[in-house]
Scaffold this motif. Structure first.
Motif, PDB file in Angstrom:
ATOM      1  N   VAL A 202      22.252  17.436  20.789  1.00 45.62           N
ATOM      2  CA  VAL A 202      23.348  16.594  21.254  1.00 45.62           C
ATOM      3  C   VAL A 202      23.353  15.275  20.483  1.00 45.62           C
ATOM      4  O   VAL A 202      24.397  14.747  20.115  1.00 45.62           O
ATOM      5  N   ASP A 203      22.140  14.784  20.181  1.00 45.81           N
ATOM      6  CA  ASP A 203      22.041  13.538  19.419  1.00 45.81           C
ATOM      7  C   ASP A 203      22.351  13.732  17.945  1.00 45.81           C
ATOM      8  O   ASP A 203      22.216  12.810  17.150  1.00 45.81           O
ATOM      9  N   GLY A 204      22.693  14.948  17.554  1.00 43.69           N
ATOM     10  CA  GLY A 204      23.126  15.182  16.188  1.00 43.69           C
ATOM     11  C   GLY A 204      22.051  15.695  15.240  1.00 43.69           C
ATOM     12  O   GLY A 204      22.240  15.676  14.025  1.00 43.69           O
ATOM     13  N   ALA A 205      20.929  16.144  15.776  1.00 47.31           N
ATOM     14  CA  ALA A 205      19.886  16.669  14.894  1.00 47.31           C
ATOM     15  C   ALA A 205      20.223  18.099  14.496  1.00 47.31           C
ATOM     16  O   ALA A 205      20.806  18.840  15.283  1.00 47.31           O
ATOM     17  N   ASN A 206      19.875  18.483  13.253  1.00 46.98           N
ATOM     18  CA  ASN A 206      20.045  19.889  12.897  1.00 46.98           C
ATOM     19  C   ASN A 206      18.766  20.656  13.255  1.00 46.98           C
ATOM     20  O   ASN A 206      17.780  20.066  13.697  1.00 46.98           O
ATOM     21  N   LEU A 207      18.782  21.976  13.063  1.00 49.66           N
ATOM     22  CA  LEU A 207      17.666  22.793  13.537  1.00 49.66           C
ATOM     23  C   LEU A 207      16.339  22.463  12.848  1.00 49.66           C
ATOM     24  O   LEU A 207      15.287  22.491  13.476  1.00 49.66           O
ATOM     25  N   GLN A 209      15.472  19.565  11.749  1.00 46.14           N
ATOM     26  CA  GLN A 209      14.970  18.326  12.359  1.00 46.14           C
ATOM     27  C   GLN A 209      14.401  18.606  13.741  1.00 46.14           C
ATOM     28  O   GLN A 209      13.384  18.038  14.129  1.00 46.14           O
ATOM     29  N   VAL A 210      15.064  19.511  14.488  1.00 45.37           N
ATOM     30  CA  VAL A 210      14.547  19.870  15.803  1.00 45.37           C
ATOM     31  C   VAL A 210      13.143  20.440  15.662  1.00 45.37           C
ATOM     32  O   VAL A 210      12.207  20.055  16.371  1.00 45.37           O
ATOM     33  N   LEU A 211      12.982  21.347  14.693  1.00 44.90           N
ATOM     34  CA  LEU A 211      11.684  21.997  14.511  1.00 44.90           C
ATOM     35  C   LEU A 211      10.602  20.992  14.130  1.00 44.90           C
ATOM     36  O   LEU A 211       9.528  20.946  14.728  1.00 44.90           O
ATOM     37  N   PHE A 212      10.923  20.150  13.119  1.00 46.81           N
ATOM     38  CA  PHE A 212       9.876  19.279  12.593  1.00 46.81           C
ATOM     39  C   PHE A 212       9.669  18.016  13.427  1.00 46.81           C
ATOM     40  O   PHE A 212       8.577  17.479  13.468  1.00 46.81           O
ATOM     41  N   ARG A 213      10.729  17.528  14.110  1.00 55.44           N
ATOM     42  CA  ARG A 213      10.571  16.264  14.837  1.00 55.44           C
ATOM     43  C   ARG A 213      10.327  16.476  16.323  1.00 55.44           C
ATOM     44  O   ARG A 213       9.757  15.619  16.975  1.00 55.44           O
ATOM     45  N   VAL A 214      10.812  17.603  16.863  1.00 57.35           N
ATOM     46  CA  VAL A 214      10.666  17.806  18.312  1.00 57.35           C
ATOM     47  C   VAL A 214       9.568  18.829  18.612  1.00 57.35           C
ATOM     48  O   VAL A 214       8.638  18.555  19.357  1.00 57.35           O
ATOM     49  N   ILE A 215       9.678  20.017  17.997  1.00 54.20           N
ATOM     50  CA  ILE A 215       8.754  21.106  18.338  1.00 54.20           C
ATOM     51  C   ILE A 215       7.360  20.867  17.756  1.00 54.20           C
ATOM     52  O   ILE A 215       6.368  20.834  18.486  1.00 54.20           O
ATOM     53  N   PHE A 216       7.281  20.721  16.422  1.00 57.38           N
ATOM     54  CA  PHE A 216       5.969  20.618  15.790  1.00 57.38           C
ATOM     55  C   PHE A 216       5.090  19.524  16.398  1.00 57.38           C
ATOM     56  O   PHE A 216       3.907  19.753  16.651  1.00 57.38           O
ATOM     57  N   PRO A 217       5.624  18.313  16.666  1.00 55.78           N
ATOM     58  CA  PRO A 217       4.752  17.288  17.249  1.00 55.78           C
ATOM     59  C   PRO A 217       4.174  17.682  18.614  1.00 55.78           C
ATOM     60  O   PRO A 217       3.136  17.164  19.018  1.00 55.78           O
ATOM     61  N   LEU A 218       4.822  18.616  19.313  1.00 55.02           N
ATOM     62  CA  LEU A 218       4.328  19.012  20.630  1.00 55.02           C
ATOM     63  C   LEU A 218       3.368  20.197  20.551  1.00 55.02           C
ATOM     64  O   LEU A 218       2.878  20.670  21.565  1.00 55.02           O
ATOM     65  N   MET A 219       3.142  20.694  19.327  1.00 49.59           N
ATOM     66  CA  MET A 219       2.390  21.933  19.197  1.00 49.59           C
ATOM     67  C   MET A 219       0.959  21.715  18.726  1.00 49.59           C
ATOM     68  O   MET A 219       0.321  22.655  18.245  1.00 49.59           O
ATOM     69  N   GLY A 220       0.457  20.492  18.850  1.00 51.02           N
ATOM     70  CA  GLY A 220      -0.901  20.198  18.376  1.00 51.02           C
ATOM     71  C   GLY A 220      -1.914  21.227  18.813  1.00 51.02           C
ATOM     72  O   GLY A 220      -2.689  21.733  18.007  1.00 51.02           O
ATOM     73  N   ALA A 221      -1.881  21.572  20.093  1.00 50.58           N
ATOM     74  CA  ALA A 221      -2.885  22.503  20.627  1.00 50.58           C
ATOM     75  C   ALA A 221      -2.766  23.875  19.968  1.00 50.58           C
ATOM     76  O   ALA A 221      -3.765  24.480  19.570  1.00 50.58           O
TER      77      ALA A 221
ATOM     78  N   THR B   3      23.629  29.504  17.072  1.00 48.00           N
ATOM     79  CA  THR B   3      23.455  29.084  15.685  1.00 48.00           C
ATOM     80  C   THR B   3      24.299  29.945  14.774  1.00 48.00           C
ATOM     81  O   THR B   3      24.852  30.948  15.186  1.00 48.00           O
ATOM     82  N   ASN B   4      24.341  29.533  13.537  1.00 40.74           N
ATOM     83  CA  ASN B   4      24.947  30.346  12.497  1.00 40.74           C
ATOM     84  C   ASN B   4      24.176  31.662  12.389  1.00 40.74           C
ATOM     85  O   ASN B   4      22.991  31.730  12.648  1.00 40.74           O
ATOM     86  N   ARG B   5      24.890  32.716  12.014  1.00 39.25           N
ATOM     87  CA  ARG B   5      24.325  34.057  11.982  1.00 39.25           C
ATOM     88  C   ARG B   5      23.079  34.163  11.076  1.00 39.25           C
ATOM     89  O   ARG B   5      22.177  34.927  11.341  1.00 39.25           O
TER      90      ARG B   5
END
Lengths: 303, 303
Positions: A202-207, A209-221, B3-5
């Motif tokens: 919603v804030d305009g991030a692409n996928l 960015q979602v992966l590297f900025r949102v998911i990866f930082p939460l996956m330390g364990a 997402t895109n296909r």
């Protein structure tokens, strides 16, 4: 009086006693072989060959001196480290991306890809060693791009793209570790609330960015467990390394095995190399025993 | 997530490319080479198409069938011993003890040591001349002469066919029992507390609890541990490679070692690929069975 005495007499807690007895015996059985390796690596040749093994003795560094000054220990250490860390980094990145797609997106072939990955995960290094040698020679893969033949300083790779350089081993160790890492990380991603990703989008991030900025930082364990298991394979593996490295790019396990010679075994030097090989995994064990157990039981016990 | 296909495939691409190059192409190559007679080291132009001759040879080759039998003998003993000891210890140590963290760290260690180093350590411990095992056996035998007939004297551990098999079994049990132990312990600790409590209140004793409540509830976990050990038995090569090299004679030559020696000692790469296929098929079948009990991506996702 008699009743008071029996009342005060402590019952022996046989359960606890037997538990500790078992633990101590197990500890000795586990540690003794490792101690013998450590000890032998610090022993002079005469001491090693003496008929009476001594548990306490005058330590010497001569075996370590020999392997470092008279053999190519340092390049092989660099080679091992490069392969271990390189495969680990490559596995985490590619497995993380794949796990993200499998955990969060729907697309045709998703089930097929997941299942195939799990079915081929047990292919052993010995099979790869045999058939890989075959296809490198048969198809001339090593020379498929003639210009890519490269030479780096000792220990950093010499040869063509796959044959003899560390890149080939990194590729295979990553492939061997990907299935486990993908499904391990899959489980970790599934535990992250989707709302976080949706908010980012919603804030305009692409996928990406979602992966590297949102998911990866939460996956330390998850990354920690996955990294430990990948590094363990890449650092310890012997058969593929034996077949696919040359005298410049050997890894330490291959180096250690070379002290078995026609004219006998150089125990002291071999145990010195063995000791150095087990130090990084030991350090990991001290700091991350919990993560190792988590990884070991991940397939059997739902965490 | 919408997402895109093509986006999911882009995220999967790096992992799939590595899996294809590192596992699928070698497997394809095994299939292809298994139709040829081709010597390792010869140019590909010297390869001769054989049709199914390699497969006919495979099914009648005593070397292959003997090594398969050796694998079964080795596998039967290591899996039985590791399951019995591992489950027994987990039950014994289920209750929390003081120092649990330290013991846990110690017991994880063998799993992290390079198999080739484990092989080298045990080769040294069991060495006929300098080995510590023989030294203490002799000492005990001399102190208590009546024990000498029971094996308390110097033994040719790696030089006698039966003892060589015992030796590789011992080293495998030493390294892998902790694996079973940890899985089962994690399973025991994950059993629902209320069920256990209810059983205790109903007056079940320790034996009945274990046999009628805990072990049945852990059937899946025990099966998974068993299957994973069986799979590893077929993959095992490194420890045997450095401890006995398959000898004396062919007494410890397991299937993966026959594969390796056919390729690199006999240099018969075409036939070795056929053996590699056999080994791969066995392991893929086991992986499929394992998937029935433990499908990590199925529980959480809806494939």
């Amino acid at each position: 009086m008699a009743t008071a005495a029996t009342h005060h007499r402590r019952r022996i807690p046989w359960g606890t006693v037997s538990r500790y007895a078992a633990l101590i015996v197990l500890t000795l059985i586990t540690l003794a072989p490792v101690y013998v390796m450590f000890a032998t690596s610090f022993k002079e040749l005469v001491e090693i060959q003496s008929q009476v093994p001594r548990w306490i003795f005058m330590p010497t560094l001569s075996n370590y001196e020999t392997i470092i000054t008279q053999y190519r220990f340092t390049p092989y250490l660099i080679s091992s480290a490069l392969i271990g860390l390189g495969s680990t980094a490559l596995t985490l990145l590619t497995a993380g991306m794949a796990a993200f797609a499998l955990a969060r997106m729907r697309f045709p072939g998703r089930g097929l890809i997941a299942q195939t990955t799990l079915i081929i995960r047990m292919i052993p290094p010995a099979v790869l060693a045999v058939t890989v040698i075959g296809f490198w020679i048969a198809w001339g893969i090593g020379d498929i791009v003639p210009g890519i033949r490269y030479t780096l300083p000792d220990g950093l790779g010499r040869g063509n793209f796959l044959d003899g350089s560390q890149l080939g081993l990194m590729l295979f160790y990553t492939a061997l570790n990907l299935p486990f890492s993908i499904w391990l990380l899959f489980g970790f991603i599934r535990q992250i609330p989707v709302e976080l990703e949706e908010a980012a989008i919603v804030d305009g991030a692409n996928l990406l960015q979602v992966l590297f900025r949102v998911i990866f930082p939460l996956m330390g364990a998850g990354f920690a467990v996955s990294a430990i298991f990948t590094f363990r394979i890449a650092w310890n593996e012997f058969i593929l390394a034996l077949m696919l490295t040359n005298r410049f790019t050997k890894t330490l396990p291959v180096f250690a095995s070379e002290f078995i010679r026609e004219d006998g075994v150089q125990w002291g030097q071999m145990m010195a190399v063995g000791t150095l090989i087990v130090i990084p995994p030991m350090l990991i064990t001290f700091f991350a025993a919990k993560q190792i157990i988590q990884g070991v039981s991940a397939g059997a016990v739902k965490g | 997530m919408r997402t895109n296909r093509f986006v999911p495939y882009l995220f999967l691409l790096p992992a799939l490319a590595i899996l294809a190059l590192g596992l699928l192409v070698p497997l394809y190559n095994a299939v292809m080479l298994s139709f040829y007679d081709w010597n390792f080291g010869q140019p590909w132009s010297s390869a001769r198409f054989l049709g199914l001759a390699n497969f006919e040879r495979l099914f009648t080759d005593p070397t292959v069938w003997n090594s398969l039998r050796t694998t079964f003998v080795f596998g039967f003993w290591v899996v039985t011993l590791e399951m019995l000891i591992g489950v027994g210890l987990a039950l014994l140590l289920e209750k929390a003890v003081r120092g649990a963290t330290i013991f846990r760290t110690i017991f994880v260690m063998p799993l992290m040591i390079a198999p080739v180093v484990v092989g080298l350590i045990w080769r040294y411990l069991l060495d006929a001349r300098n080995g510590i095992v023989n030294y203490y056996l002799t000492q005990i035998g001399e102190a208590f002469p009546f024990l000498q007939g029971l094996g308390f004297e110097a033994q040719a551990w790696l030089g006698d066919p039966t003892l060589a098999m015992v030796s590789i079994i011992v080293s495998d049990v030493w390294q892998w029992t902790p694996f079973v132990f940890m899985i089962v312990l994690a399973g025991l600790q994950g059993l629902p507390g209320d069920v256990m409590e209810a059983a205790y209140i109903d007056g079940a004793n320790w034996w009945r609890m274990t046999w009628h409540v805990k072990l049945p509830m852990m059937r899946n976990i025990l099966l998974i541990a068993l299957l994973m050990r069986v799979i590893d038995v077929f993959r095992a090569l490194e420890v045997i490679f450095v401890m006995t090299g398959g000898g004396p004679g062919a007494s410890t030559r397991v299937l993966s070692l026959t594969l390796f020696q056919t390729a690199f000692t006999s240099r018969d790469l075409g036939y070795a690929s056929t053996i590699a296929l056999l080994l791969s098929v066995i392991l893929i079948l086991f992986s499929l069975v394992l998937l029935l009990f433990s499908n990590p991506m199925k529980d959480r996702a809806d494939f």
